[in-house]
Write an enzyme that holds these catalytic residues in place. Structure first.
Site, PDB file in Angstrom:
ATOM      1  N   SER A  64      17.136  -6.860  24.393  1.00 46.96           N
ATOM      2  CA  SER A  64      17.580  -6.566  25.763  1.00 46.96           C
ATOM      3  C   SER A  64      16.911  -5.313  26.307  1.00 46.96           C
ATOM      4  O   SER A  64      16.489  -4.432  25.554  1.00 46.96           O
ATOM      5  CB  SER A  64      19.103  -6.367  25.802  1.00 46.96           C
TER       6      SER A  64
HETATM    7  N1  SAH Z   1      21.737  -7.732  21.068  1.00 48.05           N
HETATM    8  C1  SAH Z   1      20.393  -8.258  20.950  1.00 48.05           C
HETATM    9  C2  SAH Z   1      20.066  -9.195  22.095  1.00 48.05           C
HETATM   10  C3  SAH Z   1      19.380 -10.424  21.608  1.00 48.05           C
HETATM   11  S1  SAH Z   1      19.253 -11.741  22.771  1.00 48.05           S
HETATM   12  C4  SAH Z   1      19.376  -7.155  20.820  1.00 48.05           C
HETATM   13  O1  SAH Z   1      19.723  -5.992  21.076  1.00 48.05           O
HETATM   14  O2  SAH Z   1      18.234  -7.420  20.427  1.00 48.05           O
HETATM   15  C5  SAH Z   1      20.709 -12.682  22.478  1.00 48.05           C
HETATM   16  C6  SAH Z   1      20.946 -13.162  21.079  1.00 48.05           C
HETATM   17  O3  SAH Z   1      22.115 -13.980  21.096  1.00 48.05           O
HETATM   18  C7  SAH Z   1      19.831 -14.010  20.496  1.00 48.05           C
HETATM   19  O4  SAH Z   1      19.423 -13.467  19.269  1.00 48.05           O
HETATM   20  C8  SAH Z   1      20.489 -15.393  20.309  1.00 48.05           C
HETATM   21  O5  SAH Z   1      19.996 -16.096  19.182  1.00 48.05           O
HETATM   22  C9  SAH Z   1      21.954 -15.013  20.147  1.00 48.05           C
HETATM   23  N2  SAH Z   1      22.901 -16.097  20.438  1.00 48.05           N
HETATM   24  C10 SAH Z   1      22.798 -17.068  21.383  1.00 48.05           C
HETATM   25  N3  SAH Z   1      23.872 -17.873  21.335  1.00 48.05           N
HETATM   26  C11 SAH Z   1      24.684 -17.417  20.337  1.00 48.05           C
HETATM   27  C12 SAH Z   1      25.938 -17.837  19.783  1.00 48.05           C
HETATM   28  N4  SAH Z   1      26.602 -18.899  20.237  1.00 48.05           N
HETATM   29  N5  SAH Z   1      26.454 -17.113  18.756  1.00 48.05           N
HETATM   30  C13 SAH Z   1      25.809 -16.035  18.267  1.00 48.05           C
HETATM   31  N6  SAH Z   1      24.623 -15.583  18.739  1.00 48.05           N
HETATM   32  C14 SAH Z   1      24.056 -16.267  19.757  1.00 48.05           C
END
Ligand code: SAH
Length: 213
Positions: A64
């Site tokens: 993000s």
């Molecule tokens: N907090 C992360 C943001 C990553 S983007 C960072 O700082 O890098 C969002 C993430 O949510 C992705 O890795 C994706 O695989 C995950 N995601 C999507 N749907 C999800 C679900 N149902 N349960 C858990 N994780 C999920």
């Protein structure tokens, strides 16, 4: 790879930028200035780590944008020793910011590749979540509930009921809700049955998906 003076300098500039964009919580700004974001990125993007932008990580996901991380973290109002649940571990960057704020972090990721990577990486650089789970964030984590705060870092098509029910009274859920563009939404649990809802502007996250992958 190391954390050098140059990285510290770039991080301080990033913090000033985020402050100008409206983040005022000193604890959040300190956490951003302490976490070496460049170590969370794929090698090809390392030089861009201190721009205020999201970047691709593995499995077609993104780390993000720092401003977004700061905005969501500020809304959580994290205090030391609080139990915080994060949905979407991804690179582990947001997890590290929460740990910097002395939260006990439970974090769920549905992509095996990212789960494996962050499980190895975070402890290696000194960040130890309470629990890292390979699973479906729509269900939350009933066995460790209730939480003082829950943060969803993927765009949710709707607000999953289990997340609301896993909040303590007084607890806060920060979740981007919508399709291509999401509205950052804050729910504060005011009693067993009641929640306050606040809508706080538009953001764009990768979509929250069902089941593990
Ligand atoms: N907090 C992360 C943001 C990553 S983007 C960072 O700082 O890098 C969002 C993430 O949510 C992705 O890795 C994706 O695989 C995950 N995601 C999507 N749907 C999800 C679900 N149902 N349960 C858990 N994780 C999920």
């Amino acid at each position: 790879m190391k954390d050098t003076h140059k990285h510290h300098g770039l991080r301080n500039q990033l913090v000033k930028l985020i402050e100008r964009k409206g983040i005022s919580d000193k604890n959040v700004l300190t956490a951003i200035s302490n976490v070496p974001r460049h170590l969370f990125m794929d090698s090809g993007f390392v030089d861009f780590a201190y721009q205020d932008k999201p970047f691709p990580i593995a499995a077609e996901q993104t780390i993000s944008q720092p401003y977004t991380v700061a905005f969501q973290t500020e809304l959580l109002k994290v205090k030391p020793n609080q139990n915080i649940l994060e949905i979407g571990t991804g690179s582990g960057y947001q997890t590290a910011v929460l740990i910097e704020m002395e939260a006990k972090v439970y974090t769920i990721e549905r992509q095996k590749e990212l789960f494996k990577k962050s499980t190895l990486f975070l402890p290696k650089i000194g960040y130890n979540p309470k629990k890292m789970v390979f699973g479906d964030g729509y269900k939350g984590l009933p066995e460790n509930a209730p939480f003082d705060g829950i943060i969803v870092t993927a765009g949710a098509p709707f607000v999953p009921k289990p997340l609301l029910s896993q909040l303590k009274i007084g607890g806060r859920l920060v979740i981007p809700v919508g399709g291509d563009i999401q509205t950052m939404t804050l729910f504060v649990r005011t009693s067993e049955k009641d929640f306050e809802k606040h809508e706080l502007g538009n953001f764009r996250f990768v979509p929250m998906l069902k089941k593990r992958n």
